[in-house]
Design a protein around this motif. Structure first.
Motif, PDB file in Angstrom:
ATOM      1  N   LEU A  93     -14.542 -46.531  47.620  1.00 35.65           N
ATOM      2  CA  LEU A  93     -14.907 -45.346  48.400  1.00 35.65           C
ATOM      3  C   LEU A  93     -16.070 -44.614  47.752  1.00 35.65           C
ATOM      4  CD1 LEU A  93     -14.190 -43.247  50.697  1.00 35.65           C
ATOM      5  CD2 LEU A  93     -12.827 -42.089  48.959  1.00 35.65           C
ATOM      6  N   HIS A  94     -16.000 -44.424  46.457  1.00 35.04           N
ATOM      7  CA  HIS A  94     -17.051 -43.700  45.743  1.00 35.04           C
ATOM      8  C   HIS A  94     -18.364 -44.468  45.730  1.00 35.04           C
ATOM      9  CE1 HIS A  94     -13.528 -41.767  43.312  1.00 35.04           C
ATOM     10  NE2 HIS A  94     -13.653 -41.249  44.512  1.00 35.04           N
ATOM     11  N   ALA A  95     -18.285 -45.791  45.690  1.00 37.98           N
ATOM     12  CA  ALA A  95     -19.490 -46.610  45.558  1.00 37.98           C
ATOM     13  C   ALA A  95     -20.154 -46.945  46.887  1.00 37.98           C
ATOM     14  CB  ALA A  95     -19.165 -47.905  44.811  1.00 37.98           C
ATOM     15  N   PHE A  96     -19.365 -47.153  47.938  1.00 34.75           N
ATOM     16  CA  PHE A  96     -19.909 -47.724  49.173  1.00 34.75           C
ATOM     17  C   PHE A  96     -19.906 -46.780  50.360  1.00 34.75           C
ATOM     18  CE2 PHE A  96     -17.901 -51.638  47.114  1.00 34.75           C
ATOM     19  CZ  PHE A  96     -19.037 -51.900  46.372  1.00 34.75           C
ATOM     20  N   LEU A  97     -19.387 -45.567  50.205  1.00 32.46           N
ATOM     21  CA  LEU A  97     -19.452 -44.609  51.310  1.00 32.46           C
ATOM     22  C   LEU A  97     -20.863 -44.008  51.368  1.00 32.46           C
ATOM     23  CD1 LEU A  97     -16.917 -42.101  52.561  1.00 32.46           C
ATOM     24  CD2 LEU A  97     -19.085 -41.177  51.761  1.00 32.46           C
ATOM     25  N   ARG A  98     -21.424 -43.935  52.560  1.00 34.43           N
ATOM     26  CA  ARG A  98     -22.772 -43.383  52.737  1.00 34.43           C
ATOM     27  C   ARG A  98     -22.739 -42.210  53.713  1.00 34.43           C
ATOM     28  NH1 ARG A  98     -26.102 -47.704  51.133  1.00 34.43           N
ATOM     29  NH2 ARG A  98     -25.013 -48.583  49.338  1.00 34.43           N
ATOM     30  N   PHE A  99     -23.163 -41.066  53.245  1.00 32.67           N
ATOM     31  CA  PHE A  99     -23.231 -39.880  54.098  1.00 32.67           C
ATOM     32  C   PHE A  99     -24.520 -39.895  54.908  1.00 32.67           C
ATOM     33  CE2 PHE A  99     -20.221 -38.052  50.971  1.00 32.67           C
ATOM     34  CZ  PHE A  99     -19.293 -37.514  51.843  1.00 32.67           C
ATOM     35  N   SER A 100     -24.423 -39.426  56.141  1.00 29.02           N
ATOM     36  CA  SER A 100     -25.597 -39.239  56.994  1.00 29.02           C
ATOM     37  C   SER A 100     -25.742 -37.749  57.285  1.00 29.02           C
ATOM     38  CB  SER A 100     -25.437 -40.002  58.314  1.00 29.02           C
ATOM     39  OG  SER A 100     -25.356 -41.393  58.085  1.00 29.02           O
ATOM     40  N   PRO A 101     -26.959 -37.205  57.193  1.00 25.07           N
ATOM     41  CA  PRO A 101     -27.141 -35.771  57.435  1.00 25.07           C
ATOM     42  C   PRO A 101     -27.075 -35.456  58.929  1.00 25.07           C
ATOM     43  CG  PRO A 101     -29.244 -36.821  56.997  1.00 25.07           C
ATOM     44  CD  PRO A 101     -28.203 -37.878  56.790  1.00 25.07           C
ATOM     45  N   GLY A 132     -11.886 -35.894  46.579  1.00 25.06           N
ATOM     46  CA  GLY A 132     -12.270 -34.795  45.716  1.00 25.06           C
ATOM     47  C   GLY A 132     -13.492 -35.110  44.857  1.00 25.06           C
ATOM     48  N   HIS A 133     -13.738 -36.389  44.657  1.00 23.95           N
ATOM     49  CA  HIS A 133     -14.919 -36.839  43.917  1.00 23.95           C
ATOM     50  C   HIS A 133     -16.202 -36.258  44.522  1.00 23.95           C
ATOM     51  CE1 HIS A 133     -17.649 -39.915  42.100  1.00 23.95           C
ATOM     52  NE2 HIS A 133     -18.206 -39.926  43.289  1.00 23.95           N
ATOM     53  N   PHE A 134     -16.268 -36.218  45.860  1.00 21.77           N
ATOM     54  CA  PHE A 134     -17.487 -35.742  46.535  1.00 21.77           C
ATOM     55  C   PHE A 134     -17.581 -34.225  46.521  1.00 21.77           C
ATOM     56  CE2 PHE A 134     -16.338 -39.832  48.485  1.00 21.77           C
ATOM     57  CZ  PHE A 134     -17.460 -40.565  48.117  1.00 21.77           C
ATOM     58  N   GLY A 176     -17.310 -26.536  51.754  1.00 18.80           N
ATOM     59  CA  GLY A 176     -18.042 -25.952  50.645  1.00 18.80           C
ATOM     60  C   GLY A 176     -17.144 -25.248  49.657  1.00 18.80           C
ATOM     61  N   GLN A 177     -15.905 -24.930  50.097  1.00 20.01           N
ATOM     62  CA  GLN A 177     -14.950 -24.247  49.226  1.00 20.01           C
ATOM     63  C   GLN A 177     -13.563 -24.877  49.271  1.00 20.01           C
ATOM     64  OE1 GLN A 177     -15.098 -20.133  50.534  1.00 20.01           O
ATOM     65  NE2 GLN A 177     -16.705 -19.639  49.057  1.00 20.01           N
ATOM     66  N   ARG A 234     -19.301 -33.227  43.418  1.00 20.82           N
ATOM     67  CA  ARG A 234     -20.686 -33.669  43.240  1.00 20.82           C
ATOM     68  C   ARG A 234     -21.663 -33.167  44.285  1.00 20.82           C
ATOM     69  NH1 ARG A 234     -17.324 -36.552  40.683  1.00 20.82           N
ATOM     70  NH2 ARG A 234     -17.858 -37.826  38.872  1.00 20.82           N
ATOM     71  N   MET A 235     -21.160 -32.619  45.389  1.00 17.60           N
ATOM     72  CA  MET A 235     -22.063 -32.181  46.449  1.00 17.60           C
ATOM     73  C   MET A 235     -22.135 -30.669  46.565  1.00 17.60           C
ATOM     74  SD  MET A 235     -21.377 -35.146  49.307  1.00 17.60           S
ATOM     75  CE  MET A 235     -22.703 -34.570  50.365  1.00 17.60           C
ATOM     76  N   GLY A 236     -21.569 -29.986  45.581  1.00 15.15           N
ATOM     77  CA  GLY A 236     -21.707 -28.536  45.520  1.00 15.15           C
ATOM     78  C   GLY A 236     -21.201 -27.832  46.760  1.00 15.15           C
TER      79      GLY A 236
END
Length: 278
Positions: A121-129, A154-156, A178-179, A159-161
């Motif tokens: 999940l951490h390596a291969f998931l790709r976010f699109s804006p 929770g990893h994201f 965001g929170q 890392r994504m603030g």
């Protein structure tokens, strides 16, 4: 055979398991089933958990953590194994937790598979804006083999603030504003459509970069598919390129250490390395 029906969560399973242990119900007498599962014709429903205090059950904290992790492994017999290990440990058979034991080996094998799926999940998931004024700023679609989403997502968040995002899967979804993180099962259809239909404006640039840096001379298909399983290719921008690049390498491109269009340019040519890797 007694059928134990519960909501399919580890928290509810833990409550039911403790009550069954206090009633001295052995593992071979039970059939665990979530609310949406059918049961055998001759299975009897389990009695409601007793509110009266039974013998005190002492369970090591580490064992509970191991059972909770293994509970994320998808299999028809996920809960039966957990109760069997728990039953044996409470009777004093600590070998049930060791890798040298049949049940312990299966338990740790499931834990290992769950942790590896979290890595995927951490390596291969790709976010699109998303270009929207409200709702999540980034979305992603993922198809995990095990129930790792609410735990691994929770990893994201770390890392994504303050960026908001959404991850949808065939079974469940999480959204970070965001929170706070919100989890839902089943995944709402609008979430699934949003994640599956999102277009990444940088996708073509990424594919061009991946193709130009792909090293056919160092291709090892077994290692590649072990580190990047085929089931993930369809949801990665570069996934459609991989079969073409592999075919091209087998057709003779392995004599060069870079893409053909790069190798054809003037300058120093990178030849085939003696060692084979991915």
């Amino acid at each position: 055979m007694v059928t134990v029906r519960f909501d399919g969560s580890f928290q509810e399973w833990r409550v039911r398991a403790r009550a069954l242990l206090q009633s001295c119900v052995a593992p071979h007498e039970l059939n665990w089933a979530s609310d949406d599962e059918s049961t055998g014709l001759f299975d009897e429903p389990s009695p409601a958990p007793s509110t009266e205090g039974g013998p005190r059950i002492r369970v090591p904290r580490q064992l509970l953590d191991e059972l909770e992790m293994a509970a994320r492994y998808r299999t028809e017999q996920r809960w039966s194994l957990l109760y069997r290990v728990l039953w044996r440990v409470t009777l004093g058979d600590s070998s049930a937790r060791t890798v040298g034991d049949i049940d312990g080996s299966e338990l740790h094998g499931r834990i290992k598979a769950v942790r590896r799926e979290a890595h995927h999940l951490h390596a291969f998931l790709r976010f699109s804006p998303l270009q929207t004024s409200d709702g999540p700023r980034y979305v992603a679609w993922f198809e995990p083999a095990h129930d790792i989403l609410p735990w691994a997502a929770g990893h994201f968040a770390e890392r994504m603030g303050g960026n908001s995002w959404l991850i949808a899967t065939p079974e469940e979804g999480v959204c970070w504003d965001g929170q706070d993180m919100y989890y839902t099962r089943p995944c709402p259809p609008p979430w699934r459509q949003l994640a599956q239909n999102a277009a990444d404006p940088g996708g073509e640039l990424w594919k061009a970069y991946y193709e130009s840096t792909f090293n056919p001379a160092r291709l090892n298909r077994g290692v590649l598919e072990s580190n990047l399983p085929v089931r993930f290719w369809k949801n990665l921008p570069e996934g459609m390129l991989i079969p073409q690049l592999m075919s091209r390498a087998r057709a003779g491109a392995q004599r060069d250490g870079q893409a053909e269009r790069v190798a054809a340019r003037s300058g120093k040519r990178i030849g085939r390395d003696a060692k084979q890797a991915d």
